[in-house]
Enzyme design. Structure first.
Site, mmCIF file in Angstrom:
data_model
loop_
_atom_site.group_PDB
_atom_site.id
_atom_site.type_symbol
_atom_site.label_atom_id
_atom_site.label_comp_id
_atom_site.label_asym_id
_atom_site.label_seq_id
_atom_site.Cartn_x
_atom_site.Cartn_y
_atom_site.Cartn_z
ATOM 1 N N GLU A 301 47.592 38.819 35.755
ATOM 2 C CA GLU A 301 48.266 38.145 34.652
ATOM 3 C C GLU A 301 49.259 39.065 33.955
ATOM 4 O O GLU A 301 50.374 38.670 33.615
ATOM 5 C CB GLU A 301 47.245 37.620 33.633
ATOM 6 C CG GLU A 301 47.931 36.948 32.456
ATOM 7 C CD GLU A 301 47.023 35.957 31.739
ATOM 8 O OE1 GLU A 301 45.955 35.625 32.291
ATOM 9 O OE2 GLU A 301 47.401 35.520 30.652
ATOM 10 N N SER A 318 45.347 35.858 41.749
ATOM 11 C CA SER A 318 44.349 36.736 41.126
ATOM 12 C C SER A 318 43.424 35.930 40.235
ATOM 13 O O SER A 318 43.795 34.866 39.742
ATOM 14 C CB SER A 318 45.041 37.799 40.270
ATOM 15 O OG SER A 318 45.759 38.678 41.086
ATOM 16 N N SER A 319 42.256 36.486 39.980
ATOM 17 C CA SER A 319 41.289 35.765 39.154
ATOM 18 C C SER A 319 41.704 35.768 37.697
ATOM 19 O O SER A 319 41.250 34.960 36.916
ATOM 20 C CB SER A 319 39.921 36.409 39.290
ATOM 21 O OG SER A 319 39.969 37.726 38.812
ATOM 22 N N CYS A 320 42.598 36.683 37.340
ATOM 23 C CA CYS A 320 42.871 36.859 35.918
ATOM 24 C C CYS A 320 44.205 36.243 35.511
ATOM 25 O O CYS A 320 44.854 36.713 34.600
ATOM 26 C CB CYS A 320 42.818 38.333 35.572
ATOM 27 S SG CYS A 320 43.120 39.431 36.954
ATOM 28 N N THR A 321 44.625 35.169 36.196
ATOM 29 C CA THR A 321 45.947 34.643 35.873
ATOM 30 C C THR A 321 45.941 33.188 35.447
ATOM 31 O O THR A 321 46.934 32.695 34.963
ATOM 32 C CB THR A 321 46.864 34.702 37.093
ATOM 33 O OG1 THR A 321 46.118 34.311 38.225
ATOM 34 C CG2 THR A 321 47.442 36.069 37.246
#
Lengths: 458, 458
Positions: A301, A318-321
């Site tokens: 992110e 990505s997992s954080c986006t």
């Protein structure tokens, strides 16, 4: 301001805009009516259907327009499964399908069906033998995308269609990413696509059901679009979709060569410009405009935000986006690194200068994010030859960063034990090991989270 | 070339066209993305939702955009029924709902649910006591249109909502025909509407689910539109829908007065100008722009064709005008004449001169059709005081024409027996008797078709 996320939605093609405006005056009435406004609307709808069918390579009466690609997939899978209910209630999908396919499969499972997910290799491709092995006497339907939406890998549709055909099982192809580039090869049975992926307007999908394929539309009866897509047709948008598909196709061969050269440039140069990068997807059998890579020790992110500030719109698995905390199911299925993931998908017409500028900006953006995350690892010596890294409560990419910071502190042959409760670690720690030539020993349940064991090899 | 079929689809309002064009450049990207194109799309979508919610009179987070009014109805009914599954599996609808509601009810029945159809009176209106009587302990949902699409009759939604509320049953209102004129009164729970009915673009419907109403979206999961409307949002069309609803509402009060005067003129003058006409629907509680009448001894399709040649686009609920061979379920439920049926639905802005011209043209068009159909009746004297008319194999309006031609041949008190195998006869022969002051005795099965008995009273 370069937009490099055409795989999500392509900007409207000028021909789509013209066709929409031009058909507004004649395309708003109900095409089922007999008066002149209705007849004009019907003529436009019929002509659009002919044009779209020609581009797909099917008969006009095999193609209906749906309100989106997602609805085409939902209706196509539901209708094909219901039509073949007597054959059985088994469905085959690949593990890297679009969420609309996977969610249809989940709904089918919740309704008592059985689903087999066919695994992919590290490039994201399935194989025909893997589909053949998944086929059962009670298989009602198999689904396969023409090309992957996250990494661009082209799937062996013709070969898979052949093994399905031999077993008497229809194959539904999600052609959302590829239809603008050309017809789908092979002897498939059903096809779904989405106009806004090729530069057509939103609000239009295509569902093709070949003659002879058993199909039973689900949901309340509606007489429009051969009973397969309920609701009043959006004819101006449909006309715009068909016209833009034609226009995009006319430019496709030349544009494919140009975009392929630009994405190849990114594939080759990103690993030279940015340390600790993994370019994912098939280097050869891939869509012209998509290239995807993951950057170690980077928060997806934050990187997207940096690139957005620099004027580049890209997306990330990505997992954080996104709203979800799990990494992309595609990267997961491929077993590749998901942290710091960037998908670049170039729309037709992308300027070479914009790609060059992206390559200029990227290294600084990645370095900036890495620097912000570069806190020293809180390593605690556990016992001789083993280090414990407590990354509990820390999100991707921190666990991998902390692992990388301490691996040099154990002797070769020693192990690092990373405690993490972040879902991405399960994917990213093994991927890091593979990239850095270290041994991923495995995982163990821990009092909190999971312990990931890594042995230092070099 | 006057278009008088706004109840099917209204021509695009100029504001809709402007809004669509204006939002194209900022509304094509994925509103779920974090980059600037995505943020711009999200802003447009949020603003459109606010505007639409204000016009409906609900909270923005209660409203989602669907690809059509039909899809809003389908999803709304399915979701509400599933959400209240524990309450029971009984659904109430009126007998004059739009086909999207009735087809949803059929699908629910096919799935094991039970449906009660609430009857309407001769004007097409339901009553709150009739809904109250239909409510059961296992009633999961009740549906009622705000106004009827074929005859314009306004339904007592607030009263029905009250009896439903008292029983703890949610009421879903199909507001497709009325939302352009104003918010739906009363304490309803769910609401569906369709933008192209108010001059918005096709491809946009609204589904409102009030906070606190149990709702479980059906079908595959999709994160868009609060999980209630799968597929990529058509933001330019949504913006155009919201902007045009605002614009139409701003003109509604004034335009309602004007159109009501024009339709009143048609209501009053058609029976003066054309013999043997029945104007149907409620004379007072009705939509401003709709007026419907049926002409004895007229083939609906032929009349539509004549009017189309004269430049007027209208629709018809006659059995002989569409792909179906049965008369409109609305006219059937009202028990009124269906033959030679014409629905005039004026779009806002209709010129008075066009209505006057329609009134000039209509008598000649009806007379022309009647003349073509005016073959002498093949009456065969059966026995004293009874005549047999063999209309087997003849379609609407021939059986009624033949009945009318021979009724004078029997003495007062004598009967005519009409043999017919046309479905419309069951509706139209009783309706003719009511219009002409003759007695409809009833029907009997015959060797072929059905025998309809009529007693001459005058």
């Amino acid at each position: 301001m370069p937009y490099f996320d055409a795989a999500s939605a392509a900007p409207l093609h000028p021909v789509a805009r013209q066709a929409w405006s031009a058909s507004l005056d004649e395309g708003w009435a109900d095409p089922a009516r007999l008066y002149r406004e209705g007849r004009k609307a019907r003529l436009l709808l019929d002509a659009a259907r002919e044009a779209a069918a020609e581009a797909v390579g099917c008969r006009a009466d095999e193609l209906v327009f749906t309100p989106s690609g997602t609805r085409a997939v939902h209706s196509g899978i539901q209708g094909a499964l219901a039509g073949r209910r007597r054959a059985g209630r088994h469905l085959i999908v690949s593990s890297v399908e679009h969420s609309s396919v996977l969610h249809s499969a989940e709904a089918f499972e919740a309704d008592g069906g059985t689903v087999t997910q066919v695994a992919v290799g590290r490039t994201g491709a399935v194989t025909a033998p893997a589909y053949e092995a998944a086929l059962r006497p009670d298989t009602a339907l198999a689904c396969l995308q023409s090309a992957n939406h996250e990494v661009g890998t082209v799937q062996p549709v013709a070969e898979v269609a052949e093994v399905c055909r031999a077993a008497g099982v229809p194959l539904l192809v999600d052609a959302a990413q590829s239809l603008g580039w050309g017809p789908v090869e092979g002897d498939w049975s059903l096809l779904a696509a989405s106009a806004h992926k090729w530069g057509g307007p939103p609000g239009v999908g295509l569902l093709v059901v070949r003659k002879g394929v058993r199909f039973a539309a689900q949901g309340p009866v509606d007489e429009r679009e051969s009973g397969r897509a309920p609701g009043f047709e959006d004819i101006p948008a449909i006309v715009a979709a068909a016209a833009s598909l034609r226009a995009v196709r006319a430019e496709a061969a030349q544009e494919a060569v140009r975009l392929r050269e630009l994405t190849e440039r990114i594939r080759v140069r990103v690993p030279q410009l940015v340390p600790d990068v993994e370019v994912v997807g098939d280097p050869g059998r891939r869509l012209p405009g998509i290239v995807t890579f993951s950057c170690l020790y980077v928060d997806g992110e934050a990187l997207l935000h940096e690139l957005d500030r620099a004027g580049f719109s890209v997306s990330s698995g990505s997992s954080c986006t996104s709203s979800t905390l799990t990494p992309s199911h595609v990267l997961k299925a491929m077993g590749v690194l998901s942290e710091g993931n960037v998908r670049v998908s170039l729309p037709p017409g992308t300027a070479e200068a914009d790609v060059e500028r992206f390559l200029e900006v990227l290294p600084g953006a990645v370095a900036g994010v890495r620097e912000k995350l570069g806190a020293p690892a809180p390593a605690v010596r556990a016992h001789v030859g083993e280090l414990l890294v407590d990354s509990l409560g820390k999100r991707c990419p921190i666990p991998v960063i902390e692992l990388a910071r301490v691996i040099g502190d154990v002797p070769v042959g020693g192990t690092v034990r990373v405690l993490s409760d972040d879902a991405a670690a399960r994917l990213d720690i093994p991927a890091w090991c593979e990239m850095r030539g270290q041994e991923y020993v495995g995982e163990e349940p821990a009092e909190r989270g999971t312990a990931y064991l890594v042995r230092r090899l070099s």
